[in-house]
Design an enzyme around this catalytic site. Structure first.
Site, PDB file in Angstrom:
ATOM      1  N   GLY A 101      14.853  10.444  54.930  1.00 33.57           N
ATOM      2  CA  GLY A 101      15.992  11.187  55.451  1.00 33.57           C
ATOM      3  C   GLY A 101      16.724  10.415  56.529  1.00 33.57           C
ATOM      4  O   GLY A 101      17.864  10.716  56.879  1.00 33.57           O
ATOM      5  N   LYS A 122      15.087   2.552  60.699  1.00 36.06           N
ATOM      6  CA  LYS A 122      14.818   3.976  60.914  1.00 36.06           C
ATOM      7  C   LYS A 122      15.865   4.514  61.877  1.00 36.06           C
ATOM      8  O   LYS A 122      16.002   4.002  62.993  1.00 36.06           O
ATOM      9  CB  LYS A 122      13.410   4.177  61.487  1.00 36.06           C
ATOM     10  CG  LYS A 122      13.030   5.649  61.655  1.00 36.06           C
ATOM     11  CD  LYS A 122      11.557   5.812  61.954  1.00 36.06           C
ATOM     12  CE  LYS A 122      11.182   7.266  62.191  1.00 36.06           C
ATOM     13  NZ  LYS A 122       9.741   7.432  62.431  1.00 36.06           N
ATOM     14  N   ASP A 261       3.150  12.753  53.424  1.00 37.45           N
ATOM     15  CA  ASP A 261       4.334  11.898  53.332  1.00 37.45           C
ATOM     16  C   ASP A 261       4.316  10.812  54.410  1.00 37.45           C
ATOM     17  O   ASP A 261       5.138   9.902  54.387  1.00 37.45           O
ATOM     18  CB  ASP A 261       5.625  12.718  53.430  1.00 37.45           C
ATOM     19  CG  ASP A 261       5.625  13.678  54.605  1.00 37.45           C
ATOM     20  OD1 ASP A 261       4.759  14.563  54.642  1.00 37.45           O
ATOM     21  OD2 ASP A 261       6.479  13.534  55.499  1.00 37.45           O
ATOM     22  N   ASN A 262       3.392  10.905  55.329  1.00 37.05           N
ATOM     23  CA  ASN A 262       3.261   9.866  56.358  1.00 37.05           C
ATOM     24  C   ASN A 262       2.025   9.004  56.119  1.00 37.05           C
ATOM     25  O   ASN A 262       1.574   8.307  57.023  1.00 37.05           O
ATOM     26  CB  ASN A 262       3.177  10.501  57.747  1.00 37.05           C
ATOM     27  CG  ASN A 262       4.492  11.148  58.158  1.00 37.05           C
ATOM     28  OD1 ASN A 262       5.549  10.778  57.655  1.00 37.05           O
ATOM     29  ND2 ASN A 262       4.430  12.106  59.056  1.00 37.05           N
TER      30      ASN A 262
HETATM   31  P1  AMP Z   1       8.687  13.012  60.038  1.00 38.54           P
HETATM   32  O1  AMP Z   1       8.040  14.231  60.592  1.00 38.54           O
HETATM   33  O2  AMP Z   1       9.406  12.175  61.061  1.00 38.54           O
HETATM   34  O3  AMP Z   1       7.760  12.202  59.212  1.00 38.54           O
HETATM   35  O4  AMP Z   1       9.853  13.523  59.097  1.00 38.54           O
HETATM   36  C1  AMP Z   1       9.661  14.383  58.008  1.00 38.54           C
HETATM   37  C2  AMP Z   1      10.845  14.320  57.078  1.00 38.54           C
HETATM   38  O5  AMP Z   1      12.022  14.750  57.726  1.00 38.54           O
HETATM   39  C3  AMP Z   1      11.130  12.940  56.537  1.00 38.54           C
HETATM   40  O6  AMP Z   1      11.529  13.057  55.209  1.00 38.54           O
HETATM   41  C4  AMP Z   1      12.239  12.452  57.413  1.00 38.54           C
HETATM   42  O7  AMP Z   1      13.032  11.511  56.769  1.00 38.54           O
HETATM   43  C5  AMP Z   1      12.994  13.725  57.701  1.00 38.54           C
HETATM   44  N1  AMP Z   1      13.681  13.690  58.997  1.00 38.54           N
HETATM   45  C6  AMP Z   1      13.140  13.827  60.227  1.00 38.54           C
HETATM   46  N2  AMP Z   1      14.076  13.736  61.181  1.00 38.54           N
HETATM   47  C7  AMP Z   1      15.249  13.537  60.547  1.00 38.54           C
HETATM   48  C8  AMP Z   1      16.595  13.373  60.960  1.00 38.54           C
HETATM   49  N3  AMP Z   1      16.938  13.386  62.248  1.00 38.54           N
HETATM   50  N4  AMP Z   1      17.527  13.188  60.011  1.00 38.54           N
HETATM   51  C9  AMP Z   1      17.225  13.183  58.716  1.00 38.54           C
HETATM   52  N5  AMP Z   1      15.976  13.342  58.251  1.00 38.54           N
HETATM   53  C10 AMP Z   1      14.994  13.512  59.145  1.00 38.54           C
HETATM   54 MG    MG Z   2       7.640  10.776  58.034  1.00 38.95          MG
END
Ligand code: AMP
Ligand code: MG
Length: 504
Positions: A101, A122, A261-262
């Protein structure tokens, strides 16, 4: 500008000269979509990882030559940036569609050492997977990812790495107004468990197999041509995951968001969000203030690692055998590999941290008692292990500073008596040699939250010097670095409970 001013100079940094090796790119749809980065206002280099740049065949001067590319303002010549689709289990809940995202794959390079390295930005703007979010990352969380990943690398933990950290004047709204930053991170591959879950959930077995074949060919080539290569590969992922989490435990590292997903299929520490190295030791420490139920508490990490491997095994199930019952059996068999590997690595690790040359019966009791003591005394994890090297096997004299760390001095003395007995039971006990061994596994310096916070506070005012100081310090976490002693200290009380959450 630089090209105009220095037209005749060699251009080792011209991205076009670097060997692109677009292997993941060739997979194309349905794995990823081409997405251009969104431009970033007034980019400035907060930190550039010159040693890593050197390893990638970029030179230190790349800092200026690459600023626009690393900010997302210019594409990497000859490479179409892309965002990958994935799904995942977030805090135990199935989410059928996620994806990059706010991450973009901007290049795949063949480094001088022959390794293929992927570069991701990122925070470079929205993608089809942004789900309404802004595609950005704030300076605060980007500093944490940049320093955290590099600290883990220097500690010897498999991890994605960070090549650059670009700040900007671009406003981003979180709980307050902040500014955007872009980290360029590197890895041999960013493929996540959730990518397989995505295709499995849609019964898209062809793409799932193709992705698995890609990963095997590129990253597990020795498994190609094996009769059940998918099961063998899953076995290696399970083993790498178990090893990785054992390493986290041994360093008091908490990931914070262990969603599938991480999780990297290469067994890398991936996605540094609300992670943390523990200061005071607590088994149930939860580093992420958004993790209300403590799902990803320190003590839960080993079990969650297995749980995540189970989700991967479930996704891969159709590739493991033709009949579902058979596949389930194969999957179960492979997953059996997790616990013994975890136990072996973690027990060896604790033995190393205590300075034992060989493992003996009763060692796990000694370890658990020490951890219990640490918890009851509210002792600092990193400092306490480091200080253990000062205890002598042959003399009662406790080196200055060790005993004082423990509130319950009586219990500590009793434990030390046991510990010294155990040390004397080994042949060739040589205190100095043991201390040296211990200092290679018990780091002096880790990225404590308060250290990161001080660097963040300064950087938000435009002063990046503390980011640089920490980057340099954490490159040598096992060295004494006497002039940096302050950085090994516990946080001052008012900085003990810095809240880190999913807001990033
Ligand atoms: P994370 O918890 O950072 O691993 O994010 C979980 C999901 O949300 C992933 O698919 C990220 O790409 C998306 N995501 C988190 N923050 C953002 C953001 N500010 N803009 C777009 N996608 C985000
Ligand atoms: Mg992530």
């Amino acid at each position: 500008m630089s090209a105009m001013m220095r037209p005749l100079q060699p251009q080792p940094l011209n991205p076009a000269d670097l060997s692109l090796a677009p292997v993941y790119a060739r997979l194309g749809a349905p794995f990823h979509q081409p997405v251009a980065a969104t431009s970033l206002a007034e980019p400035r280099m907060v930190h550039f990882n010159a040693p890593l740049a050197g390893m990638l065949g970029l030179e230190a001067k790349a800092e200026t030559d690459f600023l626009e590319i690393l900010a997302g303002n210019r594409p990497w010549p000859g490479y179409a940036a892309s965002a990958s689709v994935y799904a995942g289990h977030q805090f135990g809940t199935w989410v059928p569609q996620l994806g990059d995202g706010r991450a973009l794959l901007i290049a795949e390079l063949l480094a001088p050492d022959g390794e293929r390295v992927e570069l991701q930005l990122k925070g470079a703007g929205q993608t089809p997977y942004s789900r309404g979010l802004d595609g950005r990352a704030v300076l605060r969380s980007s500093i944490r990812e940049y320093l955290g990943a590099e600290a883990m690398h220097a500690l010897g933990v498999p991890t994605t790495r960070c090549l650059s950290l670009v700040g900007s004047s671009q406003p981003v709204v979180r709980e307050t107004a902040e500014t955007a930053a872009v980290v360029c991170r590197t890895a041999a591959s960013f493929v996540r468990f959730g990518q397989f879950e995505y295709f499995a959930a849609r019964s898209q077995l062809g793409p799932m197999a193709r992705l698995a074949d890609h990963v095997i060919a590129e990253h597990f080539p020795h498994l190609q041509g094996q009769p059940n290569r998918y099961a063998a590969w899953l076995g290696e992922v399970v083993e790498r995951t178990a090893r990785l989490i054992a390493q986290w435990q041994l360093l008091g590292f908490c990931h914070g968001v262990m969603n599938t997903d991480n999780f990297s299929v290469l067994g890398l520490t991936l996605d540094y969000g609300p992670f943390g190295f523990m200061d005071r030791f607590r088994q149930y420490h939860v580093c992420n203030h958004s993790d209300y139920e403590g799902r990803y508490a320190y003590s839960a990490q080993p079990e969650i690692g297995l749980w995540n491997c189970e989700r991967l095994a479930q996704a891969l199930s159709p590739l493991l055998a033709e009949k579902p019952e058979q596949a389930a059996e194969v999957g179960q068999d492979v997953l059996q590999g997790y616990a013994p590997v975890y136990k072996r690595v973690v027990m060896q690790g604790w033995a190393d941290k205590l300075g034992f040359r060989e493992q003996r019966e009763g060692d796990s009791r000694l370890v658990n008692e020490f951890l219990g003591l640490l918890q009851r005394s509210r002792g600092d994890f990193t400092r306490s292990f480091r200080l253990l090297a000062r205890i002598r096997a042959d003399s009662d004299a406790l080196a200055k500073g060790v005993r004082e760390e423990f509130a319950d001095i009586k219990a500590f003395d009793a434990w030390v008596a046991d510990y010294r007995g155990r040390l004397r039971g080994e042949q060739n006990t040589d205190d100095a040699a043991r201390a040296e061994r211990m200092n290679r596994v018990n780091p002096k310096y880790v990225l404590r939250n308060h250290l990161a916070q001080i660097a963040i506070d300064k950087a938000q005012l435009g002063d990046y010097s503390e980011v640089a100081t920490l980057a340099e310090l954490l490159r040598h976490p096992y060295d004494e670095q006497p002039e940096m002693e302050n950085y090994a200290a516990e946080p001052p009380d008012y900085m003990r409970n810095i809240e880190v959450s999913c807001s990033s």
